[in-house]
Design a protein around this motif. Structure first.
Motif, PDB file in Angstrom:
ATOM      1  N   PHE A  24       0.828  -1.214   0.000  1.00  8.95           N
ATOM      2  CA  PHE A  24       0.000   0.000   0.000  1.00  8.95           C
ATOM      3  C   PHE A  24       0.861   1.262   0.000  1.00  8.95           C
ATOM      4  CE2 PHE A  24      -3.334  -2.933   1.523  1.00  8.95           C
ATOM      5  CZ  PHE A  24      -4.355  -2.590   0.652  1.00  8.95           C
ATOM      6  N   GLU A  25       2.015   1.189   0.664  1.00  6.99           N
ATOM      7  CA  GLU A  25       2.903   2.350   0.678  1.00  6.99           C
ATOM      8  C   GLU A  25       3.447   2.640  -0.740  1.00  6.99           C
ATOM      9  OE1 GLU A  25       6.784   4.003   3.167  1.00  6.99           O
ATOM     10  OE2 GLU A  25       6.204   1.873   3.245  1.00  6.99           O
ATOM     11  N   ARG A  26       3.814   1.553  -1.450  1.00  5.12           N
ATOM     12  CA  ARG A  26       4.332   1.727  -2.820  1.00  5.12           C
ATOM     13  C   ARG A  26       3.236   2.237  -3.737  1.00  5.12           C
ATOM     14  NH1 ARG A  26       8.351  -3.325  -4.276  1.00  5.12           N
ATOM     15  NH2 ARG A  26       9.926  -2.861  -2.679  1.00  5.12           N
ATOM     16  N   ARG A  27       2.011   1.731  -3.512  1.00  4.12           N
ATOM     17  CA  ARG A  27       0.903   2.204  -4.359  1.00  4.12           C
ATOM     18  C   ARG A  27       0.653   3.675  -4.126  1.00  4.12           C
ATOM     19  NH1 ARG A  27      -5.100  -0.601  -4.729  1.00  4.12           N
ATOM     20  NH2 ARG A  27      -5.799   0.646  -6.526  1.00  4.12           N
ATOM     21  N   TYR A  28       0.756   4.112  -2.901  1.00  3.40           N
ATOM     22  CA  TYR A  28       0.566   5.517  -2.586  1.00  3.40           C
ATOM     23  C   TYR A  28       1.645   6.377  -3.239  1.00  3.40           C
ATOM     24  CZ  TYR A  28       0.659   9.802   0.143  1.00  3.40           C
ATOM     25  OH  TYR A  28       0.708  11.106   0.511  1.00  3.40           O
ATOM     26  N   LEU A  29       2.889   5.891  -3.098  1.00  3.10           N
ATOM     27  CA  LEU A  29       3.994   6.630  -3.710  1.00  3.10           C
ATOM     28  C   LEU A  29       3.845   6.688  -5.223  1.00  3.10           C
ATOM     29  CD1 LEU A  29       6.998   5.255  -1.607  1.00  3.10           C
ATOM     30  CD2 LEU A  29       6.106   7.596  -1.607  1.00  3.10           C
ATOM     31  N   PHE A  30       3.359   5.583  -5.829  1.00  3.73           N
ATOM     32  CA  PHE A  30       3.180   5.559  -7.282  1.00  3.73           C
ATOM     33  C   PHE A  30       2.138   6.574  -7.723  1.00  3.73           C
ATOM     34  CE2 PHE A  30       0.910   3.814 -10.980  1.00  3.73           C
ATOM     35  CZ  PHE A  30       1.943   3.791 -11.901  1.00  3.73           C
ATOM     36  N   GLN A  31       1.037   6.642  -6.986  1.00  2.00           N
ATOM     37  CA  GLN A  31      -0.009   7.604  -7.299  1.00  2.00           C
ATOM     38  C   GLN A  31       0.510   9.028  -7.149  1.00  2.00           C
ATOM     39  OE1 GLN A  31      -3.036   7.190  -8.523  1.00  2.00           O
ATOM     40  NE2 GLN A  31      -2.812   4.950  -8.652  1.00  2.00           N
ATOM     41  N   LYS A  32       1.292   9.237  -6.100  1.00  2.00           N
ATOM     42  CA  LYS A  32       1.825  10.575  -5.840  1.00  2.00           C
ATOM     43  C   LYS A  32       2.763  11.020  -6.958  1.00  2.00           C
ATOM     44  CE  LYS A  32       4.150  13.248  -2.260  1.00  2.00           C
ATOM     45  NZ  LYS A  32       4.831  13.169  -0.950  1.00  2.00           N
ATOM     46  N   THR A  33       3.699  10.108  -7.329  1.00  2.00           N
ATOM     47  CA  THR A  33       4.660  10.452  -8.407  1.00  2.00           C
ATOM     48  C   THR A  33       3.951  10.632  -9.733  1.00  2.00           C
ATOM     49  OG1 THR A  33       5.077   8.072  -8.689  1.00  2.00           O
ATOM     50  CG2 THR A  33       6.635   9.311  -7.337  1.00  2.00           C
ATOM     51  N   LYS A  34       2.880   9.865  -9.950  1.00  2.00           N
ATOM     52  CA  LYS A  34       2.139   9.981 -11.216  1.00  2.00           C
ATOM     53  C   LYS A  34       1.506  11.357 -11.335  1.00  2.00           C
ATOM     54  CE  LYS A  34      -1.422   7.623 -13.923  1.00  2.00           C
ATOM     55  NZ  LYS A  34      -2.417   6.542 -13.948  1.00  2.00           N
ATOM     56  N   THR A  35       0.868  11.805 -10.210  1.00  2.00           N
ATOM     57  CA  THR A  35       0.234  13.135 -10.234  1.00  2.00           C
ATOM     58  C   THR A  35       1.284  14.224 -10.413  1.00  2.00           C
ATOM     59  OG1 THR A  35       0.329  13.129  -7.811  1.00  2.00           O
ATOM     60  CG2 THR A  35      -1.752  12.439  -8.843  1.00  2.00           C
ATOM     61  N   GLU A  36       2.442  14.071  -9.716  1.00  2.00           N
ATOM     62  CA  GLU A  36       3.513  15.069  -9.856  1.00  2.00           C
ATOM     63  C   GLU A  36       4.056  15.110 -11.285  1.00  2.00           C
ATOM     64  OE1 GLU A  36       6.416  14.069  -6.975  1.00  2.00           O
ATOM     65  OE2 GLU A  36       5.328  14.957  -5.274  1.00  2.00           O
ATOM     66  N   SER A  37       4.214  13.896 -11.869  1.00  2.00           N
ATOM     67  CA  SER A  37       4.742  13.857 -13.248  1.00  2.00           C
ATOM     68  C   SER A  37       3.758  14.465 -14.228  1.00  2.00           C
ATOM     69  CB  SER A  37       5.067  12.412 -13.652  1.00  2.00           C
ATOM     70  OG  SER A  37       3.894  11.616 -13.652  1.00  2.00           O
ATOM     71  N   GLU A  38       2.450  14.220 -13.998  1.00  2.00           N
ATOM     72  CA  GLU A  38       1.462  14.836 -14.893  1.00  2.00           C
ATOM     73  C   GLU A  38       1.490  16.350 -14.763  1.00  2.00           C
ATOM     74  OE1 GLU A  38      -2.187  12.986 -13.795  1.00  2.00           O
ATOM     75  OE2 GLU A  38      -1.838  11.173 -15.002  1.00  2.00           O
ATOM     76  N   HIS A  39       1.662  16.821 -13.510  1.00  2.00           N
ATOM     77  CA  HIS A  39       1.732  18.255 -13.286  1.00  2.00           C
ATOM     78  C   HIS A  39       2.965  18.858 -13.973  1.00  2.00           C
ATOM     79  CE1 HIS A  39       1.134  22.057 -11.271  1.00  2.00           C
ATOM     80  NE2 HIS A  39       2.393  21.997 -10.777  1.00  2.00           N
ATOM     81  N   ILE A  40       4.117  18.155 -13.826  1.00  2.00           N
ATOM     82  CA  ILE A  40       5.365  18.635 -14.463  1.00  2.00           C
ATOM     83  C   ILE A  40       5.231  18.616 -15.974  1.00  2.00           C
ATOM     84  CG2 ILE A  40       7.799  18.043 -14.838  1.00  2.00           C
ATOM     85  CD1 ILE A  40       7.749  16.970 -11.891  1.00  2.00           C
ATOM     86  N   LEU A  41       4.610  17.550 -16.508  1.00  2.00           N
ATOM     87  CA  LEU A  41       4.431  17.429 -17.961  1.00  2.00           C
ATOM     88  C   LEU A  41       3.552  18.557 -18.495  1.00  2.00           C
ATOM     89  CD1 LEU A  41       4.942  15.689 -20.483  1.00  2.00           C
ATOM     90  CD2 LEU A  41       2.880  14.421 -19.937  1.00  2.00           C
ATOM     91  N   GLN A  42       2.519  18.902 -17.734  1.00  2.00           N
ATOM     92  CA  GLN A  42       1.626  19.978 -18.153  1.00  2.00           C
ATOM     93  C   GLN A  42       2.363  21.318 -18.145  1.00  2.00           C
ATOM     94  OE1 GLN A  42      -1.925  20.198 -15.774  1.00  2.00           O
ATOM     95  NE2 GLN A  42      -2.927  21.711 -17.098  1.00  2.00           N
ATOM     96  N   GLU A  43       3.168  21.531 -17.081  1.00  2.00           N
ATOM     97  CA  GLU A  43       3.936  22.777 -17.005  1.00  2.00           C
ATOM     98  C   GLU A  43       4.950  22.881 -18.159  1.00  2.00           C
ATOM     99  OE1 GLU A  43       5.755  22.902 -13.218  1.00  2.00           O
ATOM    100  OE2 GLU A  43       3.966  23.614 -12.143  1.00  2.00           O
ATOM    101  N   SER A  44       5.617  21.724 -18.445  1.00  2.00           N
ATOM    102  CA  SER A  44       6.617  21.737 -19.536  1.00  2.00           C
ATOM    103  C   SER A  44       5.954  21.999 -20.884  1.00  2.00           C
ATOM    104  CB  SER A  44       7.367  20.404 -19.582  1.00  2.00           C
ATOM    105  OG  SER A  44       6.479  19.338 -19.877  1.00  2.00           O
ATOM    106  N   GLN A  45       4.721  21.467 -21.076  1.00  2.00           N
ATOM    107  CA  GLN A  45       4.012  21.728 -22.335  1.00  2.00           C
ATOM    108  C   GLN A  45       3.677  23.210 -22.477  1.00  2.00           C
ATOM    109  OE1 GLN A  45       0.658  19.062 -22.352  1.00  2.00           O
ATOM    110  NE2 GLN A  45       1.864  17.306 -23.128  1.00  2.00           N
ATOM    111  N   GLU A  46       3.219  23.812 -21.363  1.00  2.00           N
ATOM    112  CA  GLU A  46       2.898  25.238 -21.407  1.00  2.00           C
ATOM    113  C   GLU A  46       4.144  26.074 -21.714  1.00  2.00           C
ATOM    114  OE1 GLU A  46       1.140  26.001 -17.663  1.00  2.00           O
ATOM    115  OE2 GLU A  46      -0.799  25.043 -18.136  1.00  2.00           O
ATOM    116  N   LYS A  47       5.274  25.717 -21.030  1.00  2.00           N
ATOM    117  CA  LYS A  47       6.528  26.454 -21.273  1.00  2.00           C
ATOM    118  C   LYS A  47       7.009  26.278 -22.711  1.00  2.00           C
ATOM    119  CE  LYS A  47       8.324  26.396 -16.558  1.00  2.00           C
ATOM    120  NZ  LYS A  47       9.402  25.898 -15.690  1.00  2.00           N
TER     121      LYS A  47
END
Length: 521
Positions: A24-47
């Motif tokens: 469950f800890e790994r699943r939580y971390l995976f979800q967290k990194t996924k949301t962060e990566s999507e956020h970073i990807l969106q920011e990089s697309q805008e830039k």
């Protein structure tokens, strides 16, 4: 046993809980990194979109700047093109004017020739009329003189005939001299015009070597190694190449002498190649001679092809090309005959173009005119004759061989091409710096001119002027009249052409010397 079972169960459930917790800890971390990566990807697309917009704007600005610069450059080049076009138009206009002027000169010469024919017909008619008058006057005079004086009729006839003949000869001599002078001036003017056009188009900055160079050595040790003990290697090399060599240890050089310049060149390049050999003996010398002979023949073949390529001549047999290449090592009055033949070919082609004659034949005859000088003394005859015979052997055309044979008057020149070759040869040989005359050759030239003068009668004195390019002959006024003086100048000129060889022209002037004396008392 129960205690051990309980312990094992506790351990199992503890491991199970840790595995579940870790999942469950790994699943939580995976979800967290996924949301962060999507956020970073969106920011990089805008830039990236903003950067792309900036890049597009800067590219558009640069494109506009480059387009403006290109327009400026295009305007500059357009102006240059217009200037060049105007220059080309001016030159073409000048050339058309020159062509029209040449046409006018030709028409003037034709008119003058027709006028000369008319004048000759007129003189013939005048002669007939004078003869008729002479006959009528003679009969009248004879009758009068017989009636008044006791003189024999035959003597009277002879006296009258002599007087009238002298008058008639003087009159005809003056008229012929006048017509010949006018015609010569017109033809000379036209010839100088054509020569000026041809020479202004011809530019030659190259000056070929005047002699075979000596072989220089870096130091005395190398010279002694190549020469060998008691000059053994040099003697072997002289025997193999057929030349003589003189060793100068003070100046660190070896001079090469021989009748055949091709053998001299073979000796020079062989001696140079021996300086790069570690061991020098009779076998290595013979091997180097064979090797250098092959290289020299390759150079001669290449030079023969080059001169034909430079003059754009086609269908020249390999034997003729090789003979032309061998001319590079022949000299006449220190003038290299290879470059002299190329120069005469160009000049003869230019003169042919000005006279509307075939340019290729002019170049061909000019280039081949001294090919006989490449042949050795085993073939008898003058170089013009043996050169023409050699060209005939390899299927050269008759008009070209005639021009080669006649360029030193071994055969009477009968074509315009032959006269052009003679003129181009004289121009090339007499231009400043082309040849070097020794004191001995100059003395021989003056002696031959003096001998020719002494062979004619009724000459009181003669002066050779302008380094042998002009002769002033003074004759006896009582023994030679004007007509005979004119004929004498022509005879002397023909005799000089037969017996002497020289570049350029020799002017012969015959002067009738007379003195008149009167005393006032």
């Amino acid at each position: 046993m129960n205690l051990l079972f309980i312990i094992l169960c506790g351990i199992f459930f503890g491991l199970l809980l840790s595995i579940v917790w870790d999942f469950f800890e790994r699943r939580y971390l995976f979800q967290k990194t996924k949301t962060e990566s999507e956020h970073i990807l969106q920011e990089s697309q805008e830039k990236s979109e903003t950067l792309l917009d900036k890049i597009r704007q800067s590219c558009e600005i640069k494109r506009q700047e480059m387009f403006k610069g290109f327009e400026k450059e295009r305007e500059k080049y357009q102006k240059k093109i217009q200037e060049i076009q105007s220059k080309v138009d001016k030159k073409s206009h000048k050339l058309t004017l020159l062509f029209k002027e040449q046409k006018k000169n030709k028409q003037i010469i034709k008119k003058e020739l027709s006028n000369l024919k008319n004048k000759r017909e007129w003189t013939q008619q005048q002669k007939e009329q004078i003869n008729k008058k002479f006959k009528s006057q003679k009969s009248q005079l004879v009758e009068k003189i017989i009636s008044y004086f006791s003189i024999q009729v035959d003597e009277l006839k002879e006296n009258i005939k002599k007087n009238l003949e002298e008058r008639w000869i003087k009159e005809i001599t003056k008229q012929t001299e006048k017509y010949e002078k006018e015609q010569f001036q017109n033809l000379q003017k036209n010839a100088l015009f054509n020569l000026d056009l041809a020479l202004n188009r011809f530019e030659r900055a190259h000056c070929g070597k005047r002699t075979i160079e000596p072989v220089l050595f870096r130091n005395l040790k190398l010279l002694e190694r190549v020469v060998g003990t008691d000059q053994k290697n040099i003697k072997e090399l002289e025997k193999a190449c057929g030349v003589d060599m003189i060793v100068n240890k003070e100046d660190l050089l070896v001079q090469i002498f021989g009748i055949d310049p091709v053998r001299r060149e073979l000796g020079r390049i062989t001696l140079k190649s021996l300086t790069r050999q570690h061991t020098i003996n009779s076998q290595s010398i013979n091997n180097q001679v064979k090797k250098c002979k092959k290289e020299l023949f390759k150079i001669i073949t290449k030079d023969g092809k080059n001169i034909c390529r430079n003059l754009k001549l086609k269908n020249v047999s390999p034997e003729v090309q090789n003979m032309m290449g061998a001319l590079k090592y022949r000299y006449s009055f220190a003038q290299n005959q290879y470059y002299h033949c190329e120069e005469v070919g160009w000049l003869c082609g230019l003169l042919s173009s000005e006279l509307n004659l075939p340019i290729s034949k002019g170049k061909r005859a000019g280039m081949f005119h001294d090919i006989g000088k490449a042949m050795d003394h085993s073939i008898e005859g003058s170089h013009a004759v043996i050169g023409a015979d050699f060209l005939s052997k390899y299927s050269e055309k008759e008009d070209v061989t005639h021009a080669v044979r006649a360029h030193h008057h071994d055969e009477t020149p009968s074509t315009a091409l032959a006269h052009l070759v003679i003129s181009a040869d004289a121009i090339s040989g007499s231009r400043p710096g082309a040849r070097r005359f020794t004191e001995d050759s100059y003395s021989k030239k003056l002696a031959s001119l003096e001998r020719i003068i002494d062979s004619f009668d009724n000459i009181e004195d003669a002066y050779i002027m302008s380094a042998g390019r002009e002769m002033r002959v003074i004759v006896n006024n009582e023994k030679i009249n004007d007509q005979e003086a004119l004929n004498l100048s022509k005879k002397i000129a023909r005799q000089i052409e037969k017996e002497c060889s020289y570049p350029g022209l020799i002017k012969v002037t015959v002067v009738r010397h007379s003195e008149s004396l009167a005393i006032a008392k």
